[in-house]
Design an enzyme around this catalytic site. Structure first.
Site, PDB file in Angstrom:
ATOM      1  N   LYS A   1      54.034  17.356  48.530  1.00 39.94           N
ATOM      2  CA  LYS A   1      54.899  16.379  49.212  1.00 39.94           C
ATOM      3  C   LYS A   1      54.750  15.011  48.543  1.00 39.94           C
ATOM      4  CE  LYS A   1      54.677  17.585  53.828  1.00 39.94           C
ATOM      5  NZ  LYS A   1      54.044  17.406  55.150  1.00 39.94           N
TER       6      LYS A   1
ATOM      7  N   ARG B   1      51.285  12.170  57.681  1.00 43.93           N
ATOM      8  CA  ARG B   1      51.456  13.625  57.559  1.00 43.93           C
ATOM      9  C   ARG B   1      50.474  14.209  56.554  1.00 43.93           C
ATOM     10  NH1 ARG B   1      57.206  14.954  58.634  1.00 43.93           N
ATOM     11  NH2 ARG B   1      58.242  12.992  59.014  1.00 43.93           N
TER      12      ARG B   1
ATOM     13  N   GLY C   1      53.189  23.768  59.069  1.00 40.18           N
ATOM     14  CA  GLY C   1      52.796  23.705  60.481  1.00 40.18           C
ATOM     15  C   GLY C   1      51.315  23.905  60.751  1.00 40.18           C
TER      16      GLY C   1
ATOM     17  N   MET D   1      48.682  22.053  59.626  1.00 39.49           N
ATOM     18  CA  MET D   1      47.888  20.835  59.825  1.00 39.49           C
ATOM     19  C   MET D   1      48.679  19.852  60.695  1.00 39.49           C
ATOM     20  SD  MET D   1      46.107  20.439  56.130  1.00 39.49           S
ATOM     21  CE  MET D   1      47.472  20.975  55.137  1.00 39.49           C
TER      22      MET D   1
ATOM     23  N   ARG E   1      60.330  19.926  48.756  1.00 32.77           N
ATOM     24  CA  ARG E   1      59.305  20.793  48.145  1.00 32.77           C
ATOM     25  C   ARG E   1      59.963  22.116  47.815  1.00 32.77           C
ATOM     26  NH1 ARG E   1      55.942  21.514  53.760  1.00 32.77           N
ATOM     27  NH2 ARG E   1      57.670  22.250  54.982  1.00 32.77           N
TER      28      ARG E   1
ATOM     29  N   HIS F   1      58.422  27.274  63.488  1.00 35.02           N
ATOM     30  CA  HIS F   1      57.128  27.780  63.012  1.00 35.02           C
ATOM     31  C   HIS F   1      57.126  29.297  62.887  1.00 35.02           C
ATOM     32  CE1 HIS F   1      53.056  29.304  63.884  1.00 35.02           C
ATOM     33  NE2 HIS F   1      52.767  28.464  62.917  1.00 35.02           N
TER      34      HIS F   1
ATOM     35  N   ARG G   1      41.779  61.956  42.554  1.00 31.06           N
ATOM     36  CA  ARG G   1      40.490  62.202  43.242  1.00 31.06           C
ATOM     37  C   ARG G   1      40.550  63.622  43.797  1.00 31.06           C
ATOM     38  NH1 ARG G   1      41.498  56.515  45.047  1.00 31.06           N
ATOM     39  NH2 ARG G   1      39.576  55.312  44.746  1.00 31.06           N
TER      40      ARG G   1
ATOM     41  N   ARG H   1      39.544  63.575  38.085  1.00 33.79           N
ATOM     42  CA  ARG H   1      38.125  63.291  38.259  1.00 33.79           C
ATOM     43  C   ARG H   1      37.442  64.466  38.937  1.00 33.79           C
ATOM     44  NH1 ARG H   1      36.394  58.376  41.949  1.00 33.79           N
ATOM     45  NH2 ARG H   1      36.747  59.888  43.601  1.00 33.79           N
TER      46      ARG H   1
ATOM     47  N   GLU I   1      30.880  53.164  37.016  1.00 32.87           N
ATOM     48  CA  GLU I   1      30.718  52.725  38.404  1.00 32.87           C
ATOM     49  C   GLU I   1      29.305  52.237  38.683  1.00 32.87           C
ATOM     50  OE1 GLU I   1      33.212  55.774  41.003  1.00 32.87           O
ATOM     51  OE2 GLU I   1      32.204  56.720  39.309  1.00 32.87           O
TER      52      GLU I   1
ATOM     53  N   SER J   1      36.776  54.791  32.399  1.00 30.99           N
ATOM     54  CA  SER J   1      37.597  54.217  33.464  1.00 30.99           C
ATOM     55  C   SER J   1      36.698  53.479  34.441  1.00 30.99           C
ATOM     56  CB  SER J   1      38.363  55.340  34.176  1.00 30.99           C
ATOM     57  OG  SER J   1      39.085  54.798  35.244  1.00 30.99           O
TER      58      SER J   1
ATOM     59  N   GLY K   1      35.538  52.267  37.661  1.00 34.06           N
ATOM     60  CA  GLY K   1      35.692  52.463  39.106  1.00 34.06           C
ATOM     61  C   GLY K   1      35.164  51.196  39.757  1.00 34.06           C
ATOM     62  N   THR K   2      36.028  50.221  39.836  1.00 33.07           N
ATOM     63  CA  THR K   2      35.552  48.887  40.235  1.00 33.07           C
ATOM     64  C   THR K   2      35.138  48.819  41.701  1.00 33.07           C
ATOM     65  OG1 THR K   2      37.888  48.321  40.441  1.00 33.07           O
ATOM     66  CG2 THR K   2      36.747  47.538  38.475  1.00 33.07           C
ATOM     67  N   ASN K   3      35.517  49.821  42.498  1.00 29.14           N
ATOM     68  CA  ASN K   3      35.049  49.820  43.899  1.00 29.14           C
ATOM     69  C   ASN K   3      33.541  50.006  43.930  1.00 29.14           C
ATOM     70  OD1 ASN K   3      37.769  49.793  44.500  1.00 29.14           O
ATOM     71  ND2 ASN K   3      37.870  52.006  44.819  1.00 29.14           N
ATOM     72  N   ASP K   4      33.091  51.080  43.279  1.00 26.33           N
ATOM     73  CA  ASP K   4      31.655  51.341  43.261  1.00 26.33           C
ATOM     74  C   ASP K   4      30.917  50.338  42.387  1.00 26.33           C
ATOM     75  OD1 ASP K   4      30.879  53.484  44.978  1.00 26.33           O
ATOM     76  OD2 ASP K   4      32.183  54.773  43.790  1.00 26.33           O
TER      77      ASP K   4
ATOM     78  N   CYS L   1      40.553  51.894  37.697  1.00 23.35           N
ATOM     79  CA  CYS L   1      41.203  52.683  38.742  1.00 23.35           C
ATOM     80  C   CYS L   1      40.705  52.354  40.139  1.00 23.35           C
ATOM     81  CB  CYS L   1      41.072  54.169  38.453  1.00 23.35           C
ATOM     82  SG  CYS L   1      39.360  54.726  38.414  1.00 23.35           S
TER      83      CYS L   1
ATOM     84  N   TYR M   1      44.860  50.093  30.428  1.00 19.79           N
ATOM     85  CA  TYR M   1      45.765  50.431  31.533  1.00 19.79           C
ATOM     86  C   TYR M   1      45.094  50.169  32.869  1.00 19.79           C
ATOM     87  CZ  TYR M   1      43.022  54.611  32.469  1.00 19.79           C
ATOM     88  OH  TYR M   1      42.007  55.440  32.803  1.00 19.79           O
TER      89      TYR M   1
HETATM   90  C1  PEP Z   1      35.854  53.388  42.325  1.00 24.60           C
HETATM   91  O1  PEP Z   1      34.668  53.489  42.638  1.00 24.60           O
HETATM   92  O2  PEP Z   1      36.387  52.335  41.973  1.00 24.60           O
HETATM   93  C2  PEP Z   1      36.719  54.563  42.357  1.00 24.60           C
HETATM   94  C3  PEP Z   1      37.939  54.533  41.906  1.00 24.60           C
HETATM   95  O3  PEP Z   1      36.203  55.662  42.957  1.00 24.60           O
HETATM   96  P1  PEP Z   1      36.162  55.886  44.550  1.00 24.60           P
HETATM   97  O4  PEP Z   1      36.907  54.765  45.172  1.00 24.60           O
HETATM   98  O5  PEP Z   1      36.780  57.194  44.768  1.00 24.60           O
HETATM   99  O6  PEP Z   1      34.700  55.843  44.812  1.00 24.60           O
HETATM  100 MG    MG Z   2      33.844  55.454  42.864  1.00 24.06          MG
END
Ligand code: PEP
Ligand code: MG
Length: 876
Positions: free
Chosen positions: A23, A93, A102, A104, A337, A455, A561, A617, A745, A764, A766-769, A831, A851
């Site tokens: 603003k 403001r 809305g 703040m 804006r 709002h 999976r 997998r 992982e 690959s 496995g970014t979760n683990d 993945c 990828y």
């Molecule tokens: C992970 O760990 O990122 C993964 C893809 O395997 P999962 O979620 O099945 O453990």
């Molecule tokens: Mg995993």
């Protein structure tokens, strides 16, 4: 030189957005374009940070700079702050870099006191207006700065109105307003033990502090968490000379957009109210009129507005959301804006502006927030089943999409029902920012009051929720937990259906269909393909997911999976049979049954995906997910397996783990029981051979080993896989190509990826683990405290949705560097859930990932994010 905390609007420009908020920064630009804008100054986001840290004690420099700039406004407007014959009044403001509509606070009419109100009366020649402005100011100041409850003030007006038997605030006489003001001051004295401050400078300082403070109010924090806005951005404060839309019937105020923010249509759009102040529109307390009505009332100002909106749009090269006030037929722009828009409008506007050559292809790609694309997949009413006789009422179509749900009448109830997994529609008289939690928890919102810029409408659009505002013939009885819509009574829990695209409200449940994606969406996807380098694959365990993946143009399956293929009832018992078997013979029996099922599934998957790469997998189930928990299930299993219940219970007990996510899962299971890997390899390779034969295709199956931490695990598994494959080749007298790879992982695997590299074709992430194990945060349980961690800024975002670049990201970089050193041909993928997170994708692109593979409906997000990553890399 003391730090510069205050900028006069002539010093502001769009490059100062971080410091002045959007603003504040834009005020200078409007001025440069010779558009009439009210004089103003902006106090920086740095001042916000400073004051929050220093208990709101002003430095000498800040005080001096505010006073100097106040003088400049006085000079500009030829009126004087605190002057009893020619008073300057101000608005105070908030204004953050990223707009938070809305969330703040705002204070209007500041500078009024018992003396200046007389000056305002004389100057305007309108006593009622002057006292109404004073009444509004005390109320706003009382609520926002002094923390007095709004109800206390509202009660005073309501009592007086019922005493005088009048309905509308505007019917109050000057004497009534004076009486209200006296009572308001008493309330403030009683509640705060202090008089209402009469000194305008004191008012100004307190108001500035309060608006800065509102950066950290509950609803603003909640909004930032939901919209991934950094808590450390802070807000600026804009102090601007008041112009009055509530002066007389030749005055008014409104909000307009250079294009339609709901549909994206290139048509001037907006709302206004005669004889009103801005807050009347934003709060949704009164329902404004469409801007087209202004044309008949004040033609000149209407066309002036259209011209200004086009000028601003051309200048800022984006759709503008413009606040204006007409004071005695004179048009002022208060702010402009980049307008918030629905995801549908965002795509249309970007593609239209590209066609109009207002922006380039790259700019068009950068214009659309990838996350918002998911909301385009909203449902609509099934045209075959629309039953117009069920229409209860028609409101304003504030946010598109269709939804069926149970009625709830409070934000808390919405939240409660949502936690139970129920789909609800929140009905409110109007929404206030306090309702944000409820809006988030519900599927749709129906309000009695408020226009398209209220709002509820703005927030619902931004959140991609269905919203209908200004529902006529709607009576709400919150205490009785019922509503009456068009003479029909509905109770909390009853079903209704909203069509946010037409504004129609229907009784009961209606059939909905998934959205069909617009041509503009397709155009954006094609454009993204042209720029993206990262390949996009789908995580698919079922044929349905694979087909949706193909529909969204996935270039293959990045993660299948296999344990997810066993979720259905008839299969889960075979898996349980395998898990519970206490000797090889029994396990093999179960495996033989699984082989048939798996092979069939893989045949269908290969046939569907044709020659596209598919990474399958090997089994990775945390055991606890597959073991029966309820008594009934245990009994069923004992019957199915023909073993006593006690034996099933005993086995379940022996397999119970304290920490299953770090337990007997992934390749650990297969190393202990190699027969599982043999069965799966057989299913995969035999399926590929048979499909290749049938379709004359050249499927190259890719087998992925999960959760390894040491290269020896890979060696052991690989030996079994290759031995099994060679055996199949012998049996079938056929050979096919195949690939073997590993998931990364476990942090140890990342650090020793050079050792893995010699044995495999791909890695690959496995970014979760990998996140779970690197941060030592349980995937299942950490959400209990993560929100607090994010609030404290320990993590900027939830590390399970957006990659922790410093930790997990560093491990990924080490993995790639070390592995490539040993094997130049390795392919790298991601993945985990991060594979469709725009910010993570930018990071993956930059570190050399080939990828990303994500769930089917997130593919468009990943595709657009990948294109943006490439463009951002080029421009940096
Ligand atoms: C992970 O760990 O990122 C993964 C893809 O395997 P999962 O979620 O099945 O453990
Ligand atoms: Mg995993």
């Amino acid at each position: 030189m003391p730090k510069k905390y205050v900028y006069f609007y002539t010093e502001a420009n769009k490059n100062l957005k971080q410091l002045l908020g959007s603003k504040g920064a834009n005020l200078g630009e409007i001025k440069k374009l010779n558009i009439l804008v009210s004089s103003a100054f902006t106090i920086t986001t740095e001042a916000c940070s400073y004051l929050l840290e220093n208990n709101f004690i002003w430095s000498k420099a800040l005080e001096k700079q505010v006073l100097i700039n106040l003088k400049k406004i006085e000079k500009d407007t030829n009126s004087f702050f605190g002057n009893s014959s020619n008073p300057l009044l101000l608005s105070v403001r908030s204004g953050a870099t990223v707009s938070m509509p809305g969330m703040m606070d705002t204070i209007l009419n500041l500078g009024l006191n018992d003396n200046t109100v007389i000056g305002l009366f004389k100057k305007s020649n309108n006593q009622k207006f002057a006292y109404d402005s004073y009444r509004r100011f005390i109320q706003m100041f009382g609520e926002i700065v002094l923390g007095v409850s709004s109800k206390a003030f509202e009660r005073v007006i309501d009592n007086l109105k019922s005493k005088k038997k009048i309905k509308q605030d505007v019917d109050l006489e000057t004497e009534d307003l004076k009486e209200i003001i006296t009572t308001y001051k008493k309330i403030i004295k009683k509640e705060t033990k202090k008089e209402f401050p009469q000194d305008p400078i004191t008012q100004l300082k307190l108001a500035i502090n309060a608006v800065f403070k509102s950066w950290n109010n509950k609803r603003a924090i909640e909004y930032r968490l939901q919209n991934n806005i950094e808590h450390k951005l802070f807000t600026a404060v804009n102090v601007q000379a008041m112009v009055f839309g509530n002066l007389n019937s030749d005055s008014g105020t409104g909000v307009c957009f250079s294009r339609n923010p709901a549909t994206g249509e290139n048509k001037f759009y907006g709302e206004y109210m005669v004889n009103a102040q801005g807050e009347d529109i934003v709060s949704g307390v009164r329902t404004p009129q469409p801007i087209s009505i202004l044309k008949g009332k004040m033609k000149k100002q209407y066309f002036q507005l259209i011209k200004i909106s086009k000028t601003l749009e051309k200048y800022f090269k984006d759709m503008q959301d413009i606040e204006f006030t007409i004071q005695n037929k004179k048009l002022y722009i208060l702010q402009t804006r980049d307008g918030k828009r629905t995801p549908k409008a965002a795509v249309k506007i970007a593609m239209d502006m590209l066609d109009e050559k207002l922006i380039t292809e790259k700019e068009a790609i950068l214009r659309v927030d990838p996350e918002s694309l998911e909301k385009l997949l909203h449902k609509s009413l099934d045209p075959k089943h629309i039953n117009n006789s069920l229409i209860l009422t028609k409101g304003l179509p504030a946010s598109p999409g269709a939804v069926t749900g149970q009625i709830v009448l409070s934000a808390n109830k919405a939240h409660e029902e949502n936690r139970k997994g129920n789909k609800v529609i929140l009905i409110r008289t109007e929404t206030s920012p306090e309702d944000i939690k409820g809006i988030n928890a519900c599927q749709g919102i129906l309000t009695k009051r408020g226009g398209l810029t209220s709002h509820a409408a703005v927030v619902a659009r931004a959140m991609g929720k269905v919203c209908i505002s200004s529902g006529q013939s709607l009576q709400i009885f919150e205490n009785l937990k019922k509503v009456i819509i068009n003479n029909r009574t509905f109770r909390e829990g009853d079903y209704i259906t909203l069509d946010g695209s037409t504004g129609n409200v229907y009784a009961g449940k209606m059939f909905l269909v998934n959205s069909c994606l617009s041509k503009d969406f397709q155009k954006l996807m094609i454009l993204s393909n042209k720029y993206k380098k990262l390949e996009i694959r789908v995580n698919a365990d079922t044929l349905k997911e694979a087909k949706i993946g193909l529909f969204f143009n996935a270039k293959g399956i990045g993660l299948c999976r296999t344990e997810h293929m066993f979720f259905e009832d008839d299969r889960i018992n075979i898996v349980r049979e395998m898990v519970l078997a206490d000797n090889l013979e029994n396990r093999q029996k179960a495996l033989d049954k699984l082989l048939l099922v798996q092979r069939k599934d893989f045949v269908k998957l290969f046939e569907t995906m044709k020659n596209k790469p598919i990474k399958i997998r090997l089994l990775d189930f945390p055991l606890h997910e597959f073991l029966p928990k309820q008594k009934k299930e245990i009994i069923n299993l004992s019957i199915a397996l023909k073993v006593p219940i006690s034996k099933v219970n005993e086995k379940i007990k022996s397999l119970k783990e304290t920490n299953p996510m770090l337990g007997f899962r992934g390749c650990r299971l297969a190393i202990t029981h190699p027969e599982i890997t043999i069965m799966q390899t057989r299913a995969i390779i035999e399926a590929a051979i048979s499909v290749n034969k049938k379709l004359k295709s050249k499927i190259v199956p890719e087998i992925m080993i999960p959760l390894a931490g040491d290269v020896q695990e890979i060696e052991l598994q690989k030996e079994i896989i290759i031995k099994t494959i060679n055996q199949i080749f012998l049996e079938t007298k056929t050979t096919i190509k195949y690939k073997i790879g590993a998931m990364i992982e476990v942090p140890r695997a990342a650090l020793t990826s050079d050792k893995f590299a010699r044995h495999i074709d791909f890695l690959s992430f496995g970014t979760n683990d990998l996140t779970q194990m690197t941060l030592g945060l349980s995937r299942d349980d950490s959400n209990k405290f993560l929100k607090e961690y994010i609030r404290f800024g320990i993590y900027k975002k939830d590390p399970f949705s957006s990659i922790d670049k410093e930790g997990v990201g560093q491990l990924m970089q080490i993995t790639i560097a070390k592995a490539l050193n040993k094997n130049k041909n390795l392919e790298f993928g991601v993945c985990g859930e991060h594979a469709a997170d725009p910010e993570s994708i930018l990071f993956f692109h930059n570190i050399g990932v080939d990828y990303v593979s994500c769930s089917p409906y997130r593919i468009p997000i990943a595709r657009l994010s990948a294109a943006r990553a490439e463009i951002l890399e080029e421009t940096n």
